[in-house]
Motif scaffolding. Sequence first.
Motif, PDB file in Angstrom:
ATOM      1  N   LEU A   1       0.854  -1.215  -0.038  1.00 19.50           N
ATOM      2  CA  LEU A   1       0.015  -0.050   0.114  1.00 19.50           C
ATOM      3  C   LEU A   1       0.761   1.097   0.100  1.00 19.50           C
ATOM      4  O   LEU A   1       0.719   2.311  -0.581  1.00 19.50           O
ATOM      5  CB  LEU A   1      -1.014   0.086   1.162  1.00 19.50           C
ATOM      6  CG  LEU A   1      -1.915  -1.096   1.286  1.00 19.50           C
ATOM      7  CD1 LEU A   1      -2.576  -1.006   2.631  1.00 19.50           C
ATOM      8  CD2 LEU A   1      -2.859  -1.030   0.083  1.00 19.50           C
ATOM      9  N   ILE A   2       1.976   1.329   0.897  1.00 13.30           N
ATOM     10  CA  ILE A   2       2.640   2.530   1.011  1.00 13.30           C
ATOM     11  C   ILE A   2       3.612   2.701  -0.361  1.00 13.30           C
ATOM     12  O   ILE A   2       3.560   3.871  -0.854  1.00 13.30           O
ATOM     13  CB  ILE A   2       3.828   2.197   2.146  1.00 13.30           C
ATOM     14  CG1 ILE A   2       3.149   2.404   3.258  1.00 13.30           C
ATOM     15  CG2 ILE A   2       4.739   3.267   2.069  1.00 13.30           C
ATOM     16  CD1 ILE A   2       3.664   1.987   4.750  1.00 13.30           C
ATOM     17  N   ALA A   3       4.030   1.567  -0.963  1.00 13.40           N
ATOM     18  CA  ALA A   3       4.726   1.600  -2.295  1.00 13.40           C
ATOM     19  C   ALA A   3       3.961   2.041  -3.276  1.00 13.40           C
ATOM     20  O   ALA A   3       4.256   2.932  -4.219  1.00 13.40           O
ATOM     21  CB  ALA A   3       5.509   0.292  -2.628  1.00 13.40           C
ATOM     22  N   GLY A   4       2.857   1.851  -3.304  1.00 11.89           N
ATOM     23  CA  GLY A   4       1.666   2.118  -4.260  1.00 11.89           C
ATOM     24  C   GLY A   4       1.252   3.414  -4.136  1.00 11.89           C
ATOM     25  O   GLY A   4       1.574   4.194  -5.121  1.00 11.89           O
ATOM     26  N   ALA A   5       1.192   4.059  -3.122  1.00 16.51           N
ATOM     27  CA  ALA A   5       0.862   5.478  -2.861  1.00 16.51           C
ATOM     28  C   ALA A   5       1.922   6.258  -3.340  1.00 16.51           C
ATOM     29  O   ALA A   5       1.907   7.341  -3.882  1.00 16.51           O
ATOM     30  CB  ALA A   5       0.719   5.747  -1.483  1.00 16.51           C
ATOM     31  N   ILE A   6       3.131   5.944  -3.104  1.00 12.43           N
ATOM     32  CA  ILE A   6       4.450   6.654  -3.480  1.00 12.43           C
ATOM     33  C   ILE A   6       4.565   6.664  -4.813  1.00 12.43           C
ATOM     34  O   ILE A   6       4.957   7.521  -5.533  1.00 12.43           O
ATOM     35  CB  ILE A   6       5.799   5.847  -2.888  1.00 12.43           C
ATOM     36  CG1 ILE A   6       5.891   6.315  -1.378  1.00 12.43           C
ATOM     37  CG2 ILE A   6       7.202   6.862  -3.479  1.00 12.43           C
ATOM     38  CD1 ILE A   6       6.863   5.522  -0.559  1.00 12.43           C
ATOM     39  N   LEU A   7       4.229   5.536  -5.544  1.00 14.89           N
ATOM     40  CA  LEU A   7       4.392   5.218  -6.906  1.00 14.89           C
ATOM     41  C   LEU A   7       3.412   6.192  -7.767  1.00 14.89           C
ATOM     42  O   LEU A   7       3.882   6.826  -8.688  1.00 14.89           O
ATOM     43  CB  LEU A   7       4.400   4.092  -7.314  1.00 14.89           C
ATOM     44  CG  LEU A   7       4.462   3.536  -8.873  1.00 14.89           C
ATOM     45  CD1 LEU A   7       5.799   3.738  -9.278  1.00 14.89           C
ATOM     46  CD2 LEU A   7       4.009   2.131  -9.289  1.00 14.89           C
ATOM     47  N   LEU A   8       2.478   6.132  -7.195  1.00 15.74           N
ATOM     48  CA  LEU A   8       1.067   6.876  -7.973  1.00 15.74           C
ATOM     49  C   LEU A   8       1.551   8.664  -7.931  1.00 15.74           C
ATOM     50  O   LEU A   8       1.193   9.147  -8.748  1.00 15.74           O
ATOM     51  CB  LEU A   8      -0.226   6.613  -7.168  1.00 15.74           C
ATOM     52  CG  LEU A   8      -0.872   5.415  -7.533  1.00 15.74           C
ATOM     53  CD1 LEU A   8      -2.236   5.175  -6.659  1.00 15.74           C
ATOM     54  CD2 LEU A   8      -1.186   5.340  -9.124  1.00 15.74           C
ATOM     55  N   SER A   9       2.159   9.007  -6.540  1.00 17.46           N
ATOM     56  CA  SER A   9       2.177  10.140  -6.394  1.00 17.46           C
ATOM     57  C   SER A   9       3.465  10.679  -7.182  1.00 17.46           C
ATOM     58  O   SER A   9       3.286  11.684  -7.955  1.00 17.46           O
ATOM     59  CB  SER A   9       2.493  10.486  -5.037  1.00 17.46           C
ATOM     60  OG  SER A   9       2.903  11.779  -4.726  1.00 17.46           O
ATOM     61  N   ALA A  10       4.580   9.738  -7.472  1.00 18.88           N
ATOM     62  CA  ALA A  10       5.476  10.249  -8.403  1.00 18.88           C
ATOM     63  C   ALA A  10       5.117  10.340  -9.814  1.00 18.88           C
ATOM     64  O   ALA A  10       5.553  11.373 -10.464  1.00 18.88           O
ATOM     65  CB  ALA A  10       6.530   9.239  -8.118  1.00 18.88           C
ATOM     66  N   VAL A  11       4.351   9.177 -10.428  1.00 21.66           N
ATOM     67  CA  VAL A  11       3.830   9.400 -11.614  1.00 21.66           C
ATOM     68  C   VAL A  11       2.872  10.710 -11.998  1.00 21.66           C
ATOM     69  O   VAL A  11       3.101  11.343 -12.806  1.00 21.66           O
ATOM     70  CB  VAL A  11       3.003   8.227 -11.945  1.00 21.66           C
ATOM     71  CG1 VAL A  11       2.622   8.194 -13.259  1.00 21.66           C
ATOM     72  CG2 VAL A  11       4.173   6.921 -12.109  1.00 21.66           C
ATOM     73  N   ALA A  12       2.187  10.831 -11.037  1.00 19.47           N
ATOM     74  CA  ALA A  12       1.087  12.072 -11.172  1.00 19.47           C
ATOM     75  C   ALA A  12       2.066  13.315 -11.113  1.00 19.47           C
ATOM     76  O   ALA A  12       1.860  14.312 -11.974  1.00 19.47           O
ATOM     77  CB  ALA A  12       0.141  12.185  -9.911  1.00 19.47           C
ATOM     78  N   SER A  13       2.938  13.626 -10.355  1.00 21.03           N
ATOM     79  CA  SER A  13       3.913  14.669 -10.327  1.00 21.03           C
ATOM     80  C   SER A  13       4.580  14.798 -11.770  1.00 21.03           C
ATOM     81  O   SER A  13       4.688  15.939 -12.025  1.00 21.03           O
ATOM     82  CB  SER A  13       4.885  14.462  -9.050  1.00 21.03           C
ATOM     83  OG  SER A  13       3.987  14.452  -7.766  1.00 21.03           O
ATOM     84  N   LEU A  14       5.130  13.946 -12.034  1.00 19.38           N
ATOM     85  CA  LEU A  14       6.017  13.940 -13.254  1.00 19.38           C
ATOM     86  C   LEU A  14       5.243  14.344 -14.418  1.00 19.38           C
ATOM     87  O   LEU A  14       5.659  15.105 -15.213  1.00 19.38           O
ATOM     88  CB  LEU A  14       6.643  12.512 -13.632  1.00 19.38           C
ATOM     89  CG  LEU A  14       7.962  12.117 -12.984  1.00 19.38           C
ATOM     90  CD1 LEU A  14       8.351  10.526 -12.883  1.00 19.38           C
ATOM     91  CD2 LEU A  14       9.133  13.079 -13.130  1.00 19.38           C
TER      92      LEU A  14
END
Length: 307
Positions: free
Chosen positions: A285-298
């Motif tokens: 869950l934590i890794a998924g949240a970080i990944l989604l945030s990074a992708v959205a930011s990029l």
Amino acid sequence: MRFRFVLSETWTSIKRNGSMILSVMLVTFISFVFIGASVLMQAQITKAKGTWYDKVEVVVWLCPDGTSQSANCASGKAPTTEEIMDIQDTIKEELHNEVSKITYVSKQQFFDDTFTKQYPGGVYQGRTLTADDMQDSLRLKLTNAEKYQQVSEVLSGKTGVEEVQDQRQIFEPVFAVLNRGTAVTVVLAAVMVLVAIMLTGTTIRMSAASRKNETEIMRLVGASNWIIQLPFILEGVIASLIGSILSCAALAGIVKIFVEGSLAQTITWMPFVNIGTVLLISPALIAGAILLSAVASLISLRKYLKA
């Protein structure tokens, strides 16, 4: 030096956009509570199925003395010992690959071990029943629980057999309700994740726009796009990281209080998910949240930096 600069810029951005960062944290928190709930519910279904399906049996109810609606019981008499042995021989010959164990349960045994435990004193719907009111049965343990239909086809037309019952049918309605609940939480989680991605992207883009002069200066002094983007990406990642950790803590609290502290104490015959299950899914869950945030930011920064 660069690393210290990136951290400094990230901290400055977080202080300037505290309210927007808080909104990203809250949306991430809510989104991943729904995602975690759907995962836990599916884990609960899988756990219950694994335990129950290992224990359930196919019950071959033999004809009782007296009237029965089954055509196999037209004689109105319970099968004799020889007829019961004949049914067992049929199972051993035709279903030896499907049936691993056969257990004969007499009327008296069923009455003593099962019926009176469920209905103390043998009182059922205002009547007091005895062992003579019960039926003999054969309990079949299958090598594969999905092979019920083959067993039913062989035994349903056999003289002396009133009914072939798969105990899994008792649990299927429960699993159907749980599966529908999982589907609802998955849909809600998907909607909330989409909202989280859009909000994160918008927040990061607004944060970058509020510091346009600073980023222009960084460009002029030769900073790469990666160095310019990284503080804003970290800003979103930190917000999502905190939100996802809070969601895991909330799920752990819910399981601790409502599952381990309540349901598991009341319904002792059902296996439940526990804190260990939450700890198992938390890293994902934590890794998924970080990944989604990074992708959205990029994605949100790409157009801004090209402008």
